[in-house]
Write an enzyme that holds these catalytic residues in place. Structure first.
Site, PDB file in Angstrom:
ATOM      1  N   ASP A  95       0.845  -1.200   0.000  1.00  0.00           N
ATOM      2  CA  ASP A  95       0.000   0.000   0.000  1.00  0.00           C
ATOM      3  C   ASP A  95       0.879   1.248   0.000  1.00  0.00           C
ATOM      4  O   ASP A  95       1.885   1.319   0.705  1.00  0.00           O
ATOM      5  CB  ASP A  95      -0.901  -0.015   1.252  1.00  0.00           C
ATOM      6  N   LEU A 108      -0.160   4.132   1.059  1.00  0.00           N
ATOM      7  CA  LEU A 108      -0.630   5.018   2.138  1.00  0.00           C
ATOM      8  C   LEU A 108      -0.917   6.412   1.593  1.00  0.00           C
ATOM      9  O   LEU A 108      -0.300   7.392   2.006  1.00  0.00           O
ATOM     10  CB  LEU A 108       0.367   5.076   3.303  1.00  0.00           C
ATOM     11  N   ASP A 142       4.206   1.658  -4.346  1.00  0.00           N
ATOM     12  CA  ASP A 142       3.274   2.246  -5.312  1.00  0.00           C
ATOM     13  C   ASP A 142       3.051   1.247  -6.452  1.00  0.00           C
ATOM     14  O   ASP A 142       4.026   0.780  -7.066  1.00  0.00           O
ATOM     15  CB  ASP A 142       3.929   3.538  -5.846  1.00  0.00           C
ATOM     16  N   ILE A 143       1.799   0.923  -6.753  1.00  0.00           N
ATOM     17  CA  ILE A 143       1.534  -0.013  -7.853  1.00  0.00           C
ATOM     18  C   ILE A 143       1.911   0.592  -9.210  1.00  0.00           C
ATOM     19  O   ILE A 143       1.954  -0.114 -10.210  1.00  0.00           O
ATOM     20  CB  ILE A 143       0.069  -0.528  -7.879  1.00  0.00           C
ATOM     21  N   THR A 150     -16.004  -2.898  -9.208  1.00  0.00           N
ATOM     22  CA  THR A 150     -17.227  -2.256  -8.715  1.00  0.00           C
ATOM     23  C   THR A 150     -18.387  -2.429  -9.691  1.00  0.00           C
ATOM     24  O   THR A 150     -18.168  -2.609 -10.903  1.00  0.00           O
ATOM     25  CB  THR A 150     -16.941  -0.744  -8.515  1.00  0.00           C
ATOM     26  N   ASP A 151     -19.596  -2.293  -9.183  1.00  0.00           N
ATOM     27  CA  ASP A 151     -20.784  -2.338 -10.062  1.00  0.00           C
ATOM     28  C   ASP A 151     -20.892  -1.070 -10.911  1.00  0.00           C
ATOM     29  O   ASP A 151     -21.649  -1.027 -11.878  1.00  0.00           O
ATOM     30  CB  ASP A 151     -22.071  -2.542  -9.251  1.00  0.00           C
ATOM     31  N   GLU A 152     -20.106  -0.034 -10.550  1.00  0.00           N
ATOM     32  CA  GLU A 152     -20.249   1.249 -11.259  1.00  0.00           C
ATOM     33  C   GLU A 152     -19.802   1.161 -12.722  1.00  0.00           C
ATOM     34  O   GLU A 152     -20.157   2.009 -13.532  1.00  0.00           O
ATOM     35  CB  GLU A 152     -19.491   2.349 -10.509  1.00  0.00           C
ATOM     36  N   TYR A 191     -13.973   7.889 -12.348  1.00  0.00           N
ATOM     37  CA  TYR A 191     -13.686   6.731 -11.474  1.00  0.00           C
ATOM     38  C   TYR A 191     -14.151   5.436 -12.130  1.00  0.00           C
ATOM     39  O   TYR A 191     -13.378   4.493 -12.290  1.00  0.00           O
ATOM     40  CB  TYR A 191     -14.373   6.898 -10.110  1.00  0.00           C
ATOM     41  N   LYS A 218     -12.017   2.197 -13.565  1.00  0.00           N
ATOM     42  CA  LYS A 218     -12.191   0.823 -13.072  1.00  0.00           C
ATOM     43  C   LYS A 218     -12.581  -0.099 -14.239  1.00  0.00           C
ATOM     44  O   LYS A 218     -12.112  -1.229 -14.330  1.00  0.00           O
ATOM     45  CB  LYS A 218     -13.269   0.760 -11.973  1.00  0.00           C
ATOM     46  N   PRO A 239     -25.214  17.079   3.452  1.00  0.00           N
ATOM     47  CA  PRO A 239     -25.410  17.532   2.064  1.00  0.00           C
ATOM     48  C   PRO A 239     -25.895  16.423   1.132  1.00  0.00           C
ATOM     49  O   PRO A 239     -25.126  15.573   0.705  1.00  0.00           O
ATOM     50  CB  PRO A 239     -23.992  17.988   1.666  1.00  0.00           C
ATOM     51  N   TYR A 249     -27.144  15.252  -2.409  1.00  0.00           N
ATOM     52  CA  TYR A 249     -27.015  15.727  -3.796  1.00  0.00           C
ATOM     53  C   TYR A 249     -28.359  15.639  -4.540  1.00  0.00           C
ATOM     54  O   TYR A 249     -29.051  14.618  -4.452  1.00  0.00           O
ATOM     55  CB  TYR A 249     -26.007  14.885  -4.576  1.00  0.00           C
ATOM     56  N   ASN A 308     -31.172   7.333  -1.563  1.00  0.00           N
ATOM     57  CA  ASN A 308     -30.296   8.052  -0.633  1.00  0.00           C
ATOM     58  C   ASN A 308     -31.069   8.713   0.500  1.00  0.00           C
ATOM     59  O   ASN A 308     -30.691   8.619   1.663  1.00  0.00           O
ATOM     60  CB  ASN A 308     -29.483   9.119  -1.378  1.00  0.00           C
TER      61      ASN A 308
HETATM   62  P1  NAD Z   1      -9.986   3.022  -0.228  1.00  0.00           P
HETATM   63  O1  NAD Z   1      -9.895   4.313  -0.960  1.00  0.00           O
HETATM   64  O2  NAD Z   1     -10.511   2.999   1.168  1.00  0.00           O
HETATM   65  O3  NAD Z   1      -8.551   2.343  -0.173  1.00  0.00           O
HETATM   66  C1  NAD Z   1      -7.667   2.330  -1.264  1.00  0.00           C
HETATM   67  C2  NAD Z   1      -6.299   1.907  -0.756  1.00  0.00           C
HETATM   68  O4  NAD Z   1      -5.413   1.844  -1.897  1.00  0.00           O
HETATM   69  C3  NAD Z   1      -5.682   2.872   0.243  1.00  0.00           C
HETATM   70  O5  NAD Z   1      -5.128   2.150   1.335  1.00  0.00           O
HETATM   71  C4  NAD Z   1      -4.593   3.570  -0.562  1.00  0.00           C
HETATM   72  O6  NAD Z   1      -3.487   3.984   0.230  1.00  0.00           O
HETATM   73  C5  NAD Z   1      -4.197   2.477  -1.547  1.00  0.00           C
HETATM   74  N1  NAD Z   1      -3.579   3.024  -2.768  1.00  0.00           N
HETATM   75  C6  NAD Z   1      -4.044   4.048  -3.529  1.00  0.00           C
HETATM   76  N2  NAD Z   1      -3.199   4.281  -4.550  1.00  0.00           N
HETATM   77  C7  NAD Z   1      -2.189   3.376  -4.442  1.00  0.00           C
HETATM   78  C8  NAD Z   1      -1.018   3.100  -5.200  1.00  0.00           C
HETATM   79  N3  NAD Z   1      -0.703   3.829  -6.279  1.00  0.00           N
HETATM   80  N4  NAD Z   1      -0.212   2.076  -4.827  1.00  0.00           N
HETATM   81  C9  NAD Z   1      -0.524   1.324  -3.717  1.00  0.00           C
HETATM   82  N5  NAD Z   1      -1.602   1.568  -2.944  1.00  0.00           N
HETATM   83  C10 NAD Z   1      -2.427   2.573  -3.307  1.00  0.00           C
HETATM   84  O7  NAD Z   1     -10.832   2.057  -1.179  1.00  0.00           O
HETATM   85  P2  NAD Z   1     -11.918   0.942  -0.816  1.00  0.00           P
HETATM   86  O8  NAD Z   1     -13.233   1.590  -0.648  1.00  0.00           O
HETATM   87  O9  NAD Z   1     -11.374   0.060   0.236  1.00  0.00           O
HETATM   88  O10 NAD Z   1     -11.962   0.149  -2.194  1.00  0.00           O
HETATM   89  C11 NAD Z   1     -11.012  -0.877  -2.460  1.00  0.00           C
HETATM   90  C12 NAD Z   1     -11.267  -1.443  -3.841  1.00  0.00           C
HETATM   91  O11 NAD Z   1     -12.587  -1.956  -3.915  1.00  0.00           O
HETATM   92  C13 NAD Z   1     -11.147  -0.412  -4.964  1.00  0.00           C
HETATM   93  O12 NAD Z   1     -10.504  -1.027  -6.053  1.00  0.00           O
HETATM   94  C14 NAD Z   1     -12.587  -0.064  -5.299  1.00  0.00           C
HETATM   95  O13 NAD Z   1     -12.711   0.303  -6.649  1.00  0.00           O
HETATM   96  C15 NAD Z   1     -13.282  -1.383  -5.012  1.00  0.00           C
HETATM   97  N6  NAD Z   1     -14.692  -1.260  -4.610  1.00  0.00           N
HETATM   98  C16 NAD Z   1     -15.075  -0.405  -3.631  1.00  0.00           C
HETATM   99  C17 NAD Z   1     -16.407  -0.330  -3.239  1.00  0.00           C
HETATM  100  C18 NAD Z   1     -16.856   0.585  -2.117  1.00  0.00           C
HETATM  101  O14 NAD Z   1     -18.054   0.714  -1.868  1.00  0.00           O
HETATM  102  N7  NAD Z   1     -15.960   1.246  -1.389  1.00  0.00           N
HETATM  103  C19 NAD Z   1     -17.359  -1.138  -3.861  1.00  0.00           C
HETATM  104  C20 NAD Z   1     -16.937  -2.026  -4.865  1.00  0.00           C
HETATM  105  C21 NAD Z   1     -15.601  -2.079  -5.219  1.00  0.00           C
HETATM  106  P1  TYD Z   2     -20.737   7.620  -2.373  1.00  0.00           P
HETATM  107  O1  TYD Z   2     -20.670   7.137  -0.963  1.00  0.00           O
HETATM  108  O2  TYD Z   2     -19.795   8.693  -2.803  1.00  0.00           O
HETATM  109  O3  TYD Z   2     -20.643   6.343  -3.303  1.00  0.00           O
HETATM  110  P2  TYD Z   2     -20.840   6.210  -4.926  1.00  0.00           P
HETATM  111  O4  TYD Z   2     -20.926   7.533  -5.529  1.00  0.00           O
HETATM  112  O5  TYD Z   2     -19.592   5.490  -5.326  1.00  0.00           O
HETATM  113  O6  TYD Z   2     -22.078   5.407  -5.099  1.00  0.00           O
HETATM  114  O7  TYD Z   2     -22.215   8.169  -2.630  1.00  0.00           O
HETATM  115  C1  TYD Z   2     -23.350   7.351  -2.448  1.00  0.00           C
HETATM  116  C2  TYD Z   2     -24.561   8.118  -2.904  1.00  0.00           C
HETATM  117  O8  TYD Z   2     -24.756   9.240  -2.033  1.00  0.00           O
HETATM  118  C3  TYD Z   2     -24.421   8.719  -4.298  1.00  0.00           C
HETATM  119  O9  TYD Z   2     -25.685   8.692  -4.953  1.00  0.00           O
HETATM  120  C4  TYD Z   2     -24.013  10.163  -4.046  1.00  0.00           C
HETATM  121  C5  TYD Z   2     -24.704  10.478  -2.733  1.00  0.00           C
HETATM  122  N1  TYD Z   2     -24.013  11.455  -1.876  1.00  0.00           N
HETATM  123  C6  TYD Z   2     -24.696  12.568  -1.380  1.00  0.00           C
HETATM  124  O10 TYD Z   2     -25.893  12.785  -1.669  1.00  0.00           O
HETATM  125  N2  TYD Z   2     -24.020  13.441  -0.576  1.00  0.00           N
HETATM  126  C7  TYD Z   2     -22.708  13.258  -0.255  1.00  0.00           C
HETATM  127  O11 TYD Z   2     -22.129  14.126   0.477  1.00  0.00           O
HETATM  128  C8  TYD Z   2     -22.020  12.120  -0.738  1.00  0.00           C
HETATM  129  C9  TYD Z   2     -20.576  11.867  -0.403  1.00  0.00           C
HETATM  130  C10 TYD Z   2     -22.724  11.225  -1.552  1.00  0.00           C
END
Ligand code: NAD
Ligand code: TYD
Length: 350
Positions: free
Chosen positions: A36, A38, A62-63, A133-135, A158, A162, A213, A215, A257
């Site tokens: 990581d 960090l 760093d990846i 991600t599903d996005e 984003y 992905k 807030p 959206y 939301n």
């Molecule tokens: P996060 O942002 O909490 O963590 C990302 C981590 O990657 C951090 O520890 C950061 O330091 C590290 N990182 C960033 N750039 C780096 C680099 N260049 N080299 C090495 N390390 C690096 O993210 P998360 O929410 O834990 O998501 C993790 C993964 O899961 C991501 O790939 C994300 O796309 C995927 N994902 C997240 C969600 C969600 O709801 N959070 C849902 C589906 C998939």
């Molecule tokens: P988020 O947690 O950023 O996840 P993602 O955009 O990856 O789905 O946001 C979840 C939903 O909440 C999304 O529809 C955007 C909305 N949102 C707000 O309305 N207010 C906020 O301050 C944030 C961060 C998100």
């Protein structure tokens, strides 16, 4: 169970830290390497409880740095990868798309290349597991679900980055015969979630009586999964999934939301001994996110049927656990929001 040397990238982040903990504790015969950089989202406090485990090691790196990756694969004879490291916040990707392209696309390509070189195109005993991600599937209308066959249609920098990384993983599988697997999960929530995403941000703001807030019209829909359940799904696919396959992960748990925010407010009012309705008054509708996807919903029937995986908690249970964790870990929240958590690394590692 045979030994494995598993490189988990991004395991100081939210989801990666939970999966590193699960694997370190459940599989003492595996060696887990947390790789990581960090960034602002990476926090070693998230993995403090496994730091001293004999089968765990942290490597700061760093990846995007191929030479370091080559060194790490060779030095620790990495046999498997679970790839989480990414820039993960949509709003940040709108502000600065390039770091997303750099980390999520180039970083993933570097990791694939380092694995390919070290494994010398040998499939047996290896796996490159990519966490996505599903996005990537874009936005749904009022009905329907994302299946593993849904065409990619990303809208934010984003999700486009992905999607691109997913394509690169499949390309390395198809072109070089690399043993790859991908899972696409819905929105996660739970402990150690960085307070820029909806749920932890709003928990923090409710505690501090700051505005919430929302959206646009607040009628955007997300499909929420407790992070621990994402971990068990990855465990199931990693061990029992088929090479080359994709698994959608979700709990059939859609929330608009505004409904989610109102539920959160109501639970928080109860936990904080406030009058019911007090926190709802903090809701403020603000300008919409550009390119905001209307609805996400995962069809998880493939992983349900083929791997027998199901979530362990309902949304209400998961949300209660999450809120309890944030209330009991106010210092973590304070250090993260003040940026003080970075000092921990300096104290620990110099
Ligand atoms: P996060 O942002 O909490 O963590 C990302 C981590 O990657 C951090 O520890 C950061 O330091 C590290 N990182 C960033 N750039 C780096 C680099 N260049 N080299 C090495 N390390 C690096 O993210 P998360 O929410 O834990 O998501 C993790 C993964 O899961 C991501 O790939 C994300 O796309 C995927 N994902 C997240 C969600 C969600 O709801 N959070 C849902 C589906 C998939
Ligand atoms: P988020 O947690 O950023 O996840 P993602 O955009 O990856 O789905 O946001 C979840 C939903 O909440 C999304 O529809 C955007 C909305 N949102 C707000 O309305 N207010 C906020 O301050 C944030 C961060 C998100």
């Amino acid at each position: 169970m045979s030994s494995k040397n598993i490189l988990i990238t991004g395991a100081a982040g939210f989801i990666g830290s939970h999966v590193a903990r699960l694997f370190v504790n459940k599989y003492p015969e595996y060696n887990i390497f947390n790789f990581d950089l960090l960034t602002y989202a990476g926090n070693l406090e998230n993995v403090k409880d496994i730091e001293a485990a004999g089968n765990y090691r942290f490597i700061k790196g760093d990846i995007c740095d191929l030479e370091t990756l080559r060194y790490v694969f060779k030095e620790y004879d990495i046999t498997h990868v679970i790839h989480f490291a990414a820039e993960s916040h949509v709003d940040r990707s709108i502000e600065n798309p390039f770091v997303f392209i750099e980390t999520n696309v180039m970083g993933t390509a570097n990791l694939l290349q380092a694995a390919r070189e070290h494994w010398d195109n040998e499939k047996d005993g290896h796996l490159f597991y990519h966490v996505s991600t599903d996005e990537v599937y874009g936005a749904l209308g009022e009905t329907g679900f994302f299946t593993e066959e849904t065409k990619y249609d990303p809208h934010s920098p984003y999700s486009a980055s992905k999607a691109s990384s997913d394509h690169m993983v499949r390309a390395f599988g198809d072109t070089y015969g690399m043993p790859v697997m991908i899972s696409n999960c819905s929105n996660n929530y739970g402990p150690f979630h960085f307070p820029e995403k909806l749920i932890p941000l709003f928990i923090n703001n409710i505690i501090q009586k700051k505005s919430l807030p929302v959206y646009g019209d607040g009628l955007y829909t997300r499909d929420w999964l407790y992070v621990i359940d994402h971990g068990t799904a990855i465990d199931a696919a990693f061990h029992n999934g088929k090479i080359g396959e994709t698994y959608n992960i979700g709990g059939f748990n859609e929330w608009k939301n505004i409904d989610l925010v109102k539920l959160l407010c109501s639970i928080m009012d109860r936990k904080l001994d406030r009058t019911q309705g007090e926190s709802e008054q903090l809701i403020t509708y603000i300008k919409d996110r550009p390119g905001h996807d209307r609805r996400y919903a995962i069809d998880a029937s493939k992983i349900n049927k083929e791997l027998g995986w199901y979530p362990s908690v309902t949304f209400e249970e998961g949300l209660e656990k999450t809120i309890d964790w944030y209330l009991a870990n106010s210092e973590w929240l304070e250090r993260v929001t003040s940026g003080d958590y970075r000092k921990y690394y300096e104290e620990m590692y110099g």
